[in-house]
Write an enzyme that holds these catalytic residues in place. Structure first.
Site, PDB file in Angstrom:
ATOM      1  N   LYS A  66       0.805  -1.224   0.000  1.00  0.00           N
ATOM      2  CA  LYS A  66       0.000   0.000   0.000  1.00  0.00           C
ATOM      3  C   LYS A  66       0.841   1.279   0.000  1.00  0.00           C
ATOM      4  O   LYS A  66       0.488   2.246  -0.670  1.00  0.00           O
ATOM      5  CB  LYS A  66      -0.963   0.009   1.197  1.00  0.00           C
ATOM      6  CG  LYS A  66      -2.083  -1.016   1.067  1.00  0.00           C
ATOM      7  CD  LYS A  66      -3.037  -0.926   2.227  1.00  0.00           C
ATOM      8  CE  LYS A  66      -3.970  -2.124   2.239  1.00  0.00           C
ATOM      9  NZ  LYS A  66      -4.944  -2.076   3.324  1.00  0.00           N
ATOM     10  N   GLY A 130       1.242   1.246  12.637  1.00  0.00           N
ATOM     11  CA  GLY A 130       1.714   0.956  11.283  1.00  0.00           C
ATOM     12  C   GLY A 130       0.733   1.476  10.237  1.00  0.00           C
ATOM     13  O   GLY A 130      -0.064   2.381  10.509  1.00  0.00           O
ATOM     14  N   TYR A 219      -9.813 -10.155   9.936  1.00  0.00           N
ATOM     15  CA  TYR A 219     -11.005 -10.977   9.788  1.00  0.00           C
ATOM     16  C   TYR A 219     -10.589 -12.403   9.506  1.00  0.00           C
ATOM     17  O   TYR A 219      -9.467 -12.665   9.069  1.00  0.00           O
ATOM     18  CB  TYR A 219     -11.897 -10.454   8.646  1.00  0.00           C
ATOM     19  CG  TYR A 219     -11.206 -10.460   7.296  1.00  0.00           C
ATOM     20  CD1 TYR A 219     -10.403  -9.402   6.914  1.00  0.00           C
ATOM     21  CD2 TYR A 219     -11.334 -11.535   6.418  1.00  0.00           C
ATOM     22  CE1 TYR A 219      -9.748  -9.406   5.690  1.00  0.00           C
ATOM     23  CE2 TYR A 219     -10.690 -11.544   5.195  1.00  0.00           C
ATOM     24  CZ  TYR A 219      -9.897 -10.476   4.837  1.00  0.00           C
ATOM     25  OH  TYR A 219      -9.251 -10.490   3.630  1.00  0.00           O
TER      26      TYR A 219
HETATM   27  P1  ATR Z   1       0.316  -2.752   9.028  1.00  0.00           P
HETATM   28  O1  ATR Z   1       0.580  -2.075   7.727  1.00  0.00           O
HETATM   29  O2  ATR Z   1      -0.557  -3.956   8.959  1.00  0.00           O
HETATM   30  O3  ATR Z   1      -0.114  -1.802  10.108  1.00  0.00           O
HETATM   31  P2  ATR Z   1       3.013  -2.692  10.039  1.00  0.00           P
HETATM   32  O4  ATR Z   1       3.259  -1.358   9.428  1.00  0.00           O
HETATM   33  O5  ATR Z   1       4.087  -3.733   9.987  1.00  0.00           O
HETATM   34  O6  ATR Z   1       1.738  -3.387   9.448  1.00  0.00           O
HETATM   35  O7  ATR Z   1       2.616  -2.428  11.573  1.00  0.00           O
HETATM   36  C1  ATR Z   1       2.322  -3.457  12.428  1.00  0.00           C
HETATM   37  C2  ATR Z   1       1.893  -2.876  13.769  1.00  0.00           C
HETATM   38  O8  ATR Z   1       1.524  -3.950  14.651  1.00  0.00           O
HETATM   39  C3  ATR Z   1       2.967  -2.092  14.495  1.00  0.00           C
HETATM   40  O9  ATR Z   1       2.372  -1.053  15.238  1.00  0.00           O
HETATM   41  C4  ATR Z   1       3.573  -3.161  15.427  1.00  0.00           C
HETATM   42  O10 ATR Z   1       4.216  -2.627  16.571  1.00  0.00           O
HETATM   43  P3  ATR Z   1       5.760  -2.085  16.497  1.00  0.00           P
HETATM   44  O11 ATR Z   1       5.695  -0.705  15.934  1.00  0.00           O
HETATM   45  O12 ATR Z   1       6.206  -2.147  17.893  1.00  0.00           O
HETATM   46  O13 ATR Z   1       6.475  -3.071  15.595  1.00  0.00           O
HETATM   47  C5  ATR Z   1       2.337  -3.904  15.824  1.00  0.00           C
HETATM   48  N1  ATR Z   1       2.569  -5.287  16.270  1.00  0.00           N
HETATM   49  C6  ATR Z   1       2.909  -6.356  15.505  1.00  0.00           C
HETATM   50  N2  ATR Z   1       2.977  -7.478  16.252  1.00  0.00           N
HETATM   51  C7  ATR Z   1       2.662  -7.119  17.530  1.00  0.00           C
HETATM   52  C8  ATR Z   1       2.553  -7.828  18.778  1.00  0.00           C
HETATM   53  N3  ATR Z   1       2.791  -9.140  18.849  1.00  0.00           N
HETATM   54  N4  ATR Z   1       2.207  -7.118  19.877  1.00  0.00           N
HETATM   55  C9  ATR Z   1       1.975  -5.796  19.812  1.00  0.00           C
HETATM   56  N5  ATR Z   1       2.058  -5.071  18.661  1.00  0.00           N
HETATM   57  C10 ATR Z   1       2.400  -5.718  17.544  1.00  0.00           C
END
Ligand code: ATR
Length: 272
Positions: A66, A130, A219
């Site tokens: 995206k 994110g 989902y």
């Molecule tokens: P997306 O585009 O789906 O938002 P992304 O940009 O990789 O994907 O962001 C993922 C988000 O989920 C981030 O906020 C990440 O936290 P960090 O900034 O600390 O990496 C969060 N995230 C992913 N796995 C997680 C987990 N197990 N517990 C808490 N937050 C998580």
């Protein structure tokens, strides 16, 4: 040849978008083909070019492309500029690419219209900082919540996202997940990718307001760990992101075809 549409992502086979758009096409008597297109992570630009030269009319863009798509577009909608991400591309007759982002409006329509939960004056918590969180921030702020807190595992990412949106609304705050003990919320949105790996986010029960609504943007057939946590604590409304998926798809369909499908019957079929 029928008009060509599709969704590009990696992976892509799990996507429900082809089914949704086929149901929309049938409902509105539109003659089109919509297919999943697997694109290797470094080949988005080439894939867009190939699709366009083959006469493609429109695309959805999903993970992980995206933000990359946003960089490759000629004309961007205001929504896409705010989100800095594109989930819908229209290939215009003059050869230019129009990029939009329908995720935020999809979320708002699902929450406000389907679940009849107005956001204005509510205390809203977004978990995650994110792309998914960024996509819904602008449209949520337009609804004038009383408070919006972005909480993230990595606090610096929450701070950066809050700073980017602070000029739109004075009540955007950021904190670490561990600092959530001092707040109470009406709407709690899981915009992390934790559900993808079935990971559990440790949250204090004290953040749940009396008539709280817990929304997971993911989902699937099964409730996510976040939804199970909310159910366990008797949260008033708990939902997954399927409604949002159908609503964002309907808005994309409208951008391409100028016809707005009725989402409710499609949602009912998908829930069967
Ligand atoms: P997306 O585009 O789906 O938002 P992304 O940009 O990789 O994907 O962001 C993922 C988000 O989920 C981030 O906020 C990440 O936290 P960090 O900034 O600390 O990496 C969060 N995230 C992913 N796995 C997680 C987990 N197990 N517990 C808490 N937050 C998580």
């Amino acid at each position: 040849m029928m008009d060509q549409y599709g969704v590009m992502g990696c992976p892509i086979q799990h996507s429900w978008s082809p089914r949704i758009h086929q149901l929309f096409a049938k409902q509105t008597n539109q003659s089109l083909v919509y297919r999943p297109i697997l694109v290797p992570p470094d080949q988005l630009e080439q894939a867009l070019h190939t699709f366009q030269t083959e006469g493609g009319k429109g695309l959805n863009i999903t993970l992980p492309f995206k933000q990359q798509a946003y960089e490759l577009i000629d004309k961007l909608s205001e929504r896409a500029q705010l989100a800095q991400a594109v989930n819908t591309i229209r290939f215009d007759p003059d050869g230019s690419l129009f990029g939009d982002n329908t995720d935020g409006i999809g979320f708002i329509r699902d929450v406000i219209h389907h679940h009849q939960f107005p956001i204005s004056d509510k205390r809203v918590l977004i978990l995650g900082a994110g792309g998914a969180a960024r996509g819904i921030l602008g449209p949520i702020l337009q609804e004038s919540p009383a408070l919006l807190v972005i909480a993230n595992r990595t606090e610096a990412n929450a701070n950066a996202l809050a700073a980017a949106f602070s000029s739109y609304h004075e009540s955007v705050q950021a904190c670490a997940l561990s600092a959530l003990t001092k707040f109470e919320f009406d709407l709690i949105i899981n915009a992390t990718s934790a559900s993808l790996t079935d990971a559990i986010i440790e949250l204090p029960v004290s953040l749940l307001g009396k008539q709280a609504y817990c929304y997971d943007m993911m989902y699937g057939k099964e409730p996510t760990p976040f939804m199970k946590w909310a159910q366990k604590h008797h949260v008033a409304i708990v939902s997954d992101g399927l409604g949002m998926l159908v609503e964002q798809a309907a808005e994309s369909f409208y951008i391409w075809r100028g016809v707005r499908p009725d989402t409710q019957p499609v949602l009912e079929i998908l829930r069967l």
